[in-house]
Design an enzyme around this catalytic site. Structure first.
Site, PDB file in Angstrom:
ATOM      1  CB  ALA A 112      42.547  33.246  33.367  1.00 58.44           C
ATOM      2  CB  ALA A 113      38.557  36.719  35.130  1.00 59.62           C
TER       3      ALA A 113
ATOM      4  CG  LEU B  31      53.204  35.669  34.473  1.00 59.63           C
ATOM      5  CD1 LEU B  31      54.677  35.333  34.314  1.00 59.63           C
ATOM      6  CD2 LEU B  31      52.770  35.498  35.924  1.00 59.63           C
TER       7      LEU B  31
ATOM      8  CE1 TYR C 278      36.140  54.722  44.681  1.00 59.01           C
ATOM      9  CE2 TYR C 278      35.805  52.370  45.002  1.00 59.01           C
ATOM     10  CZ  TYR C 278      36.441  53.414  44.357  1.00 59.01           C
ATOM     11  OH  TYR C 278      37.373  53.153  43.380  1.00 59.01           O
TER      12      TYR C 278
ATOM     13  CE1 TYR D 149      35.116  40.377  37.020  1.00 52.92           C
ATOM     14  CE2 TYR D 149      33.962  41.548  38.763  1.00 52.92           C
ATOM     15  CZ  TYR D 149      34.600  40.412  38.305  1.00 52.92           C
ATOM     16  OH  TYR D 149      34.725  39.323  39.120  1.00 52.92           O
TER      17      TYR D 149
ATOM     18  CB  THR E  10      32.078  37.384  40.239  1.00 52.08           C
ATOM     19  OG1 THR E  10      31.701  38.388  41.179  1.00 52.08           O
ATOM     20  CG2 THR E  10      31.610  37.841  38.863  1.00 52.08           C
ATOM     21  CG  ASP E  11      28.882  38.055  44.635  1.00 55.76           C
ATOM     22  OD1 ASP E  11      29.792  38.630  43.997  1.00 55.76           O
ATOM     23  OD2 ASP E  11      28.657  38.288  45.842  1.00 55.76           O
ATOM     24  CD  GLU E  12      31.546  42.498  41.459  1.00 62.18           C
ATOM     25  OE1 GLU E  12      31.376  43.452  40.674  1.00 62.18           O
ATOM     26  OE2 GLU E  12      32.604  42.297  42.073  1.00 62.18           O
TER      27      GLU E  12
ATOM     28  CE  LYS F 157      34.205  35.725  35.823  1.00 59.66           C
ATOM     29  NZ  LYS F 157      35.214  34.683  35.480  1.00 59.66           N
TER      30      LYS F 157
END
Length: 330
Positions: A77-78, A35, A203, A146, A119-121, A150
């Site tokens: 969770a990340a 949280l 951006y 990030y 993630t695809d990142e 991951k």
């Protein structure tokens, strides 16, 4: 089935819990969530089948106790916001790497089914004019704290499958949108800015492309993998929703009754990936998954409506978010 959902009070996790309760009456859910600013207990349904435990996935004793009580773990969770990772990488290392380690160690000891949401990142980015898409065989090439943490967590899961026989699957998904997403994220920030009479922020030139998927489609895919995926396999989740950021902002403006050019350009962030694109053939052909939200514009319209109708949910986080962006010049 007793399910442990980490990060279940966050955007994707809370929507996963809601989908689970709506579609699987035989499942009970324990949510483990610290949280932090990105988790909100108000996102969870008031249902006796849900138990919320406030705690850190990097707390090995708590994690072991909860995994021991579960039939399966779904690990959402990340720390997940690129801008925050550029400002302070440590929470990303702590949660995404150390937290994942403690979870897979507990799952290994307890022989518990584990699904890791990523993630695809992790694959880096593609050129804007490149016809290619990411596949499960695409080499990892992360570009931010990030995405690199991951990527590291994905590799930990893969190693535990190979070295210790952990029963686990991995999914790498494209950008999610939908209800109850924190207002620091791209789409809800623009929507809530317009509600407050503030021009959206874009951006750079806004040509960066993301492969958008509705959060419910993502979570339906997670269930398909959890129930039918082969251990050790990676499944990419995407809905062929490639749209550049400029078009997203213009569409939001149109949906909210503004001129589509009524936005402000801000300096591009460092290392801003150009384009993401997912090839979800394996998921579709092997597990029979198909997206329900094939029309991005209609899904976006429903998301705009949700933020209009749920101001009490996001209002408290808005001021703090904008003050942070102001300090960062974004």
């Amino acid at each position: 089935m007793k399910l442990l959902v980490t990060g279940g009070a966050g955007f994707i996790g809370a929507n996963f819990v809601r989908l689970t309760l709506d579609t699987r009456p035989d499942v009970t859910v324990t949510v483990l969530d610290l949280l932090t600013y990105a988790g909100n207990s108000a996102s969870l349904p008031d249902d006796p089948r849900v138990t919320l435990v406030k705690g850190d996935i990097a707390d090995p004793e708590m994690v072991d106790t909860l995994v021991a009580e579960a039939d399966a773990v779904v690990h959402f969770a990340a720390e997940s916001h690129n801008d925050n990772s550029l400002d302070d990488p440590w929470p990303f290392v702590h949660t995404n790497l150390l937290g994942t380690y403690y979870l897979i160690e507990a799952a290994r000891r307890r022989q518990t089914r584990f699904h890791h949401v990523s993630t695809d990142e992790v694959y880096g980015d593609l050129e804007l004019d490149d016809p290619a898409k990411f596949t499960p065989e695409t080499p990892y090439n992360p570009s931010s704290p990030y995405s690199s943490t991951k990527a590291g967590s994905d590799l930990l899961v893969r190693a535990w499958v190979r070295s210790f026989g952990l029963e686990a699957t991995i999914s790498n998904c494209s950008n999610n949108y939908g209800p109850a997403q924190h207002v620091e994220k791209f789409i809800p920030r623009q929507i809530t800015n317009l509600i407050d009479g503030v021009k959206p922020k874009l951006y750079g030139a806004g040509l960066n492309v993301r492969d958008w998927i509705h959060v419910d489609d993502h979570n339906r895919a997670v269930w398909a993998i959890l129930e039918g995926g082969r251990s050790g396999e990676t499944y990419l989740i995407g809905a062929d929703g490639e749209v550049d950021n400029k078009t997203v902002v213009e569409t939001i403006l149109e949906l909210m009754g503004h001129e589509p050019t009524d936005y402000e350009h801000v300096a591009d962030r460092p290392g801003h990936d150009l384009r993401y694109a997912i090839d979800a053939t394996k998921l579709r052909e092997e597990l029979g998954w198909e997206p329900m939200y094939g029309d991005f514009r209609s899904g976006l319209a429903a998301t705009v409506d949700w933020y209009h109708e749920n101001e009490a949910w996001w209002r408290a986080q808005k001021l703090e978010t904008e003050l942070k962006y102001q300090r960062l010049g974004r």
